[in-house]
Design an enzyme around this catalytic site. Structure first.
Site, short mmCIF file in Angstrom:
data_model
loop_
_atom_site.label_atom_id
_atom_site.label_comp_id
_atom_site.label_asym_id
_atom_site.label_seq_id
_atom_site.Cartn_x
_atom_site.Cartn_y
_atom_site.Cartn_z
N GLY A 163 0.87 -1.18 0.00
CA GLY A 163 0.00 0.00 0.00
C GLY A 163 0.90 1.22 0.00
NE ARG B 262 -4.49 10.64 16.11
CZ ARG B 262 -4.98 9.72 15.29
NH1 ARG B 262 -5.70 8.73 15.77
NH2 ARG B 262 -4.77 9.80 13.99
CG ASN C 111 -7.83 1.56 11.10
OD1 ASN C 111 -7.67 1.01 12.20
ND2 ASN C 111 -7.30 2.74 10.80
CG HIS D 135 -6.72 2.04 16.43
ND1 HIS D 135 -6.31 3.17 17.10
CD2 HIS D 135 -6.63 2.33 15.11
CE1 HIS D 135 -5.99 4.10 16.20
NE2 HIS D 135 -6.18 3.61 14.99
NE ARG E 252 -11.73 6.28 10.96
CZ ARG E 252 -12.00 6.81 12.14
NH1 ARG E 252 -13.25 6.92 12.55
NH2 ARG E 252 -11.02 7.21 12.93
CG ASP F 278 -0.76 1.07 -4.29
OD1 ASP F 278 -0.82 1.59 -3.16
OD2 ASP F 278 -1.74 0.97 -5.06
N GLY G 4 -0.03 4.34 -0.57
CA GLY G 4 -0.86 5.54 -0.46
C GLY G 4 -0.27 6.50 0.55
N1 APR Z 1 -2.62 -4.38 -2.86
C1 APR Z 1 -1.78 -3.35 -2.69
N2 APR Z 1 -2.21 -2.07 -2.48
C2 APR Z 1 -3.53 -1.88 -2.47
C3 APR Z 1 -4.46 -2.91 -2.66
C4 APR Z 1 -3.95 -4.23 -2.87
N3 APR Z 1 -4.76 -5.27 -3.05
N4 APR Z 1 -5.70 -2.38 -2.58
C5 APR Z 1 -5.56 -1.07 -2.36
N5 APR Z 1 -4.25 -0.76 -2.29
C6 APR Z 1 -3.63 0.55 -2.09
C7 APR Z 1 -4.37 1.69 -2.78
O1 APR Z 1 -4.13 1.71 -4.16
C8 APR Z 1 -3.80 2.91 -2.06
O2 APR Z 1 -2.67 3.44 -2.75
O3 APR Z 1 -3.63 0.94 -0.72
C9 APR Z 1 -3.35 2.34 -0.70
C10 APR Z 1 -4.06 2.99 0.47
O4 APR Z 1 -3.67 4.31 0.53
P1 APR Z 1 -4.65 5.52 0.87
O5 APR Z 1 -5.91 5.36 0.11
O6 APR Z 1 -3.87 6.78 0.72
O7 APR Z 1 -5.03 5.26 2.40
P2 APR Z 1 -4.11 5.53 3.68
O8 APR Z 1 -4.44 6.87 4.25
O9 APR Z 1 -2.70 5.22 3.41
O10 APR Z 1 -4.73 4.45 4.69
C11 APR Z 1 -4.52 3.07 4.47
O11 APR Z 1 -4.21 2.60 6.79
O12 APR Z 1 -4.45 3.97 8.63
C12 APR Z 1 -5.05 3.01 7.84
O13 APR Z 1 -7.43 3.48 8.06
C13 APR Z 1 -6.31 3.51 7.19
O14 APR Z 1 -7.04 1.36 6.50
C14 APR Z 1 -6.45 2.55 6.06
C15 APR Z 1 -5.00 2.29 5.66
#
Ligand code: APR
Length: 311
Positions: free
Chosen positions: A8, A150, A119, A174, A81, A32, A10
């Site tokens: 991931g 926090r 989460n 959490h 979220r 990703d 992101g």
């Molecule tokens: N394999 C790899 N990456 C994936 C997959 C997958 N099967 N499905 C989704 N993703 C990637 C998305 O493409 C995205 O880039 O996971 C990333 C998530 O990033 P964001 O949408 O920016 O979310 P983020 O704020 O990083 O939160 C991710 O962490 O804190 C927790 O609650 C939050 O569950 C959430 C997670």
């Protein structure tokens, strides 16, 4: 050089890479599903390394093969979220994503230690443990460091004292039922309850419990990522440097605090083998009641997961 793979790329995953690279702890791989994005972020970060003089290899990929031989796998893949959603609302989507990430990474890194951030945190850590069938020492969830940070930040804002002097411990699940342990928290050794009037302390406890939601409501399109990713960086550092650091994390309960077969936020000691020990605080009746309420909420989400996937 150690190797950390982050699944991931992101907001949380790429910010974790940023913090980790600055510490020169390990070579980094970002994975990703979005084509080009992890490669682009990896290359951008690699190009930043000469400026801070850190010899860290950072690459991005859409292929799990790139994670081969990782010492640590950090799972942040999933959806974040949005306003109006609880962490538990993410369950259905994120269970599929985390299950796949856990199974795929295990093929390439059978000796890795897993840090889970996705989460609903406690349940996604449970899912990772059950999917990989690893010992509990090697699957740890990130939550307590963040929730405690926090609370420390809010106490610092209230008192004007350095964050370095402020120790707070937030345990439990959490979620909004998390357990800020005010009796065990202090400012330079002075109990928080002696330092702050009861109503101010209560306001800080409430704000801590809703800390994630406060940021979701401000950002509107996603959830917090700076503090969550730094919390997981501290965990990775404690593991790779074999620090024997005691921090609150989500761990698999095997009778501790009277809980079984579930993940829950408790103080753990982290070293090169992952979770070394769970510390059991002596809780008073009020704290025990808060623990039980929080544990019941986490159990419910675990049960919901078991209805969704075979584990
Ligand atoms: N394999 C790899 N990456 C994936 C997959 C997958 N099967 N499905 C989704 N993703 C990637 C998305 O493409 C995205 O880039 O996971 C990333 C998530 O990033 P964001 O949408 O920016 O979310 P983020 O704020 O990083 O939160 C991710 O962490 O804190 C927790 O609650 C939050 O569950 C959430 C997670």
């Amino acid at each position: 050089m150690n190797k950390i793979s982050i699944i991931g790329a992101g907001m949380t995953g790429s910010t974790a890479a940023h913090w980790l690279a600055e510490r020169e702890l390990a070579d980094l791989v970002l994975v990703d599903v979005v084509e080009g994005m992890p490669q682009g972020k990896g290359l951008d970060m690699a190009e930043a390394m000469p400026i801070i003089g850190k010899d860290v290899e950072i690459v991005g990929s859409n292929d799990y093969a790139a994670t081969k031989g990782s010492d640590i796998i950090i799972i942040t893949a999933g959806i974040a979220r949005k306003p109006g959603m609880s962490r538990d609302d993410l369950l259905t989507t994120n269970a599929g994503i985390v299950g796949q990430a856990a199974a795929e990474t295990l093929k390439y890194s059978p000796d890795a230690i897993y840090i889970v951030l996705t989460n609903p945190l406690d349940t996604m850590a449970y899912h990772t443990l059950k999917t990989t069938k690893l010992p509990r020492e090697r699957v740890i969830g990130q939550a307590g460091i963040l929730d405690s940070a926090r609370m420390r930040a809010f106490v610092a804002m209230e008192t004007g004292v350095s964050v370095e002097n402020i120790s707070c411990y937030v345990l439990g699940g959490h979620g909004d039922e998390m357990v800020p342990l005010t009796r065990h928290s202090n400012i330079a050794g002075v109990p928080l309850r002696d330092y702050l009037p009861a109503d101010r302390l209560e306001a800080i406890v409430n704000r801590t419990r809703k800390g994630g939601g406060e940021i979701v409501n401000l950002l509107k399109t996603g959830s917090a990522f700076y503090a969550p990713s730094l919390a997981c960086t501290q965990m990775a550092e404690a593991i790779l440097k074999d620090k024997h650091l005691i921090v609150p994390c989500a761990a698999y309960m095997n009778g501790e605090y009277g809980l079984n077969d579930m993940y829950f936020g408790v103080p753990v000691q982290l070293g090169r083998n992952g979770l070394e020990r769970i510390i059991e605080y002596k809780l008073d009746d009020e704290e025990k009641a808060m623990f039980e309420k929080s544990a019941a909420a986490v159990k419910d989400t675990h049960e919901a997961l078991k209805k969704l996937v075979k584990i």
